[in-house]
Write a protein that holds these residues in place. Structure first.
Motif, PDB file in Angstrom:
ATOM      1  N   LYS A 276     -33.878  82.451  15.590  1.00 29.82           N
ATOM      2  CA  LYS A 276     -34.195  81.584  14.463  1.00 29.82           C
ATOM      3  C   LYS A 276     -33.568  82.253  13.243  1.00 29.82           C
ATOM      4  CE  LYS A 276     -38.387  79.533  16.371  1.00 29.82           C
ATOM      5  NZ  LYS A 276     -38.076  79.965  17.738  1.00 29.82           N
ATOM      6  N   TYR A 277     -32.640  81.555  12.612  1.00 34.80           N
ATOM      7  CA  TYR A 277     -31.845  82.182  11.572  1.00 34.80           C
ATOM      8  C   TYR A 277     -31.702  81.258  10.369  1.00 34.80           C
ATOM      9  CZ  TYR A 277     -28.044  79.156  13.131  1.00 34.80           C
ATOM     10  OH  TYR A 277     -27.271  78.067  13.441  1.00 34.80           O
TER      11      TYR A 277
ATOM     12  N   THR B 235     -31.562  76.923   5.167  1.00 31.95           N
ATOM     13  CA  THR B 235     -32.625  76.367   5.992  1.00 31.95           C
ATOM     14  C   THR B 235     -32.615  77.097   7.326  1.00 31.95           C
ATOM     15  OG1 THR B 235     -31.133  74.665   6.851  1.00 31.95           O
ATOM     16  CG2 THR B 235     -32.467  74.085   4.931  1.00 31.95           C
ATOM     17  N   GLU B 236     -33.771  77.117   7.978  1.00 28.57           N
ATOM     18  CA  GLU B 236     -33.863  77.823   9.252  1.00 28.57           C
ATOM     19  C   GLU B 236     -33.369  76.927  10.388  1.00 28.57           C
ATOM     20  OE1 GLU B 236     -37.058  80.842  10.674  1.00 28.57           O
ATOM     21  OE2 GLU B 236     -37.608  78.931  11.595  1.00 28.57           O
ATOM     22  N   SER B 237     -32.570  77.522  11.246  1.00 26.13           N
ATOM     23  CA  SER B 237     -32.099  76.839  12.449  1.00 26.13           C
ATOM     24  C   SER B 237     -32.477  77.638  13.672  1.00 26.13           C
ATOM     25  CB  SER B 237     -30.576  76.657  12.391  1.00 26.13           C
ATOM     26  OG  SER B 237     -30.208  75.783  11.353  1.00 26.13           O
ATOM     27  N   ASN B 238     -32.432  76.973  14.792  1.00 31.01           N
ATOM     28  CA  ASN B 238     -32.864  77.529  16.069  1.00 31.01           C
ATOM     29  C   ASN B 238     -31.686  77.442  17.038  1.00 31.01           C
ATOM     30  OD1 ASN B 238     -34.885  78.533  17.856  1.00 31.01           O
ATOM     31  ND2 ASN B 238     -35.098  76.499  18.723  1.00 31.01           N
ATOM     32  N   TYR B 239     -31.388  78.546  17.739  1.00 34.88           N
ATOM     33  CA  TYR B 239     -30.234  78.527  18.636  1.00 34.88           C
ATOM     34  C   TYR B 239     -30.558  79.250  19.926  1.00 34.88           C
ATOM     35  CZ  TYR B 239     -25.295  78.132  19.790  1.00 34.88           C
ATOM     36  OH  TYR B 239     -24.107  77.787  20.373  1.00 34.88           O
TER      37      TYR B 239
ATOM     38  N   ARG C 126     -29.257  79.625   7.732  1.00 33.96           N
ATOM     39  CA  ARG C 126     -27.857  79.254   7.599  1.00 33.96           C
ATOM     40  C   ARG C 126     -27.380  79.533   6.178  1.00 33.96           C
ATOM     41  NH1 ARG C 126     -27.524  73.202   9.620  1.00 33.96           N
ATOM     42  NH2 ARG C 126     -25.302  73.605   9.408  1.00 33.96           N
TER      43      ARG C 126
END
Length: 121
Positions: free
Chosen positions: A98-99, A106-110, A101
């Motif tokens: 969870k990082y 905003t937080e993204s999930n990969y 960008r």
């Protein structure tokens, strides 16, 4: 774009050890949480262990005392040391980050593509 490179899976006998690694790269401003999940055939994906940006960790009850999660923030890498492996640990292990960008903040999930861990009895 974010890339996750997982390594360290394989075949091991019960009681053995493996160490998984997952290195993140790409358009990342900051990584918040890094973790490992697993999915056995016919079962849902489940949490194995996660580690926050500091040192806070959380483990599944089934792996407490046997697995240790750690991270190297300078390398954007998370590790999972797995000791005393059991046949029921057999699964595909997925790395998750969870990082934040860059520019958008905003937080993204990969998710990584997964690495197979097989424990023979």
């Amino acid at each position: 774009q974010v890339q996750l490179v997982e390594s360290g899976g394989g075949l091991v006998q019960a009681g053995g050890s493996l160490r998984l690694s997952c290195a993140a790269s790409g358009q990342i401003f900051r990584i918040n949480t890094m973790g490992w999940y697993r999915q056995a055939p016919g079962k849902q994906r489940e949490l194995v262990a996660i580690i926050a940006s500091g040192t806070n960790t959380n483990y599944a009850d089934s792996v407490k005392g046997r697995f240790t999660i750690s991270r190297d923030n300078a390398k954007n890498t998370v590790y999972l040391q797995m000791n005393n492996l059991k046949p029921e640990d057999t699964a595909v292990y997925f790395c998750n980050v969870k990082y934040i960008r860059p520019f958008i903040y905003t937080e993204s999930n990969y998710w990584g593509q997964g690495t197979q861990v097989t424990v023979s009895s």
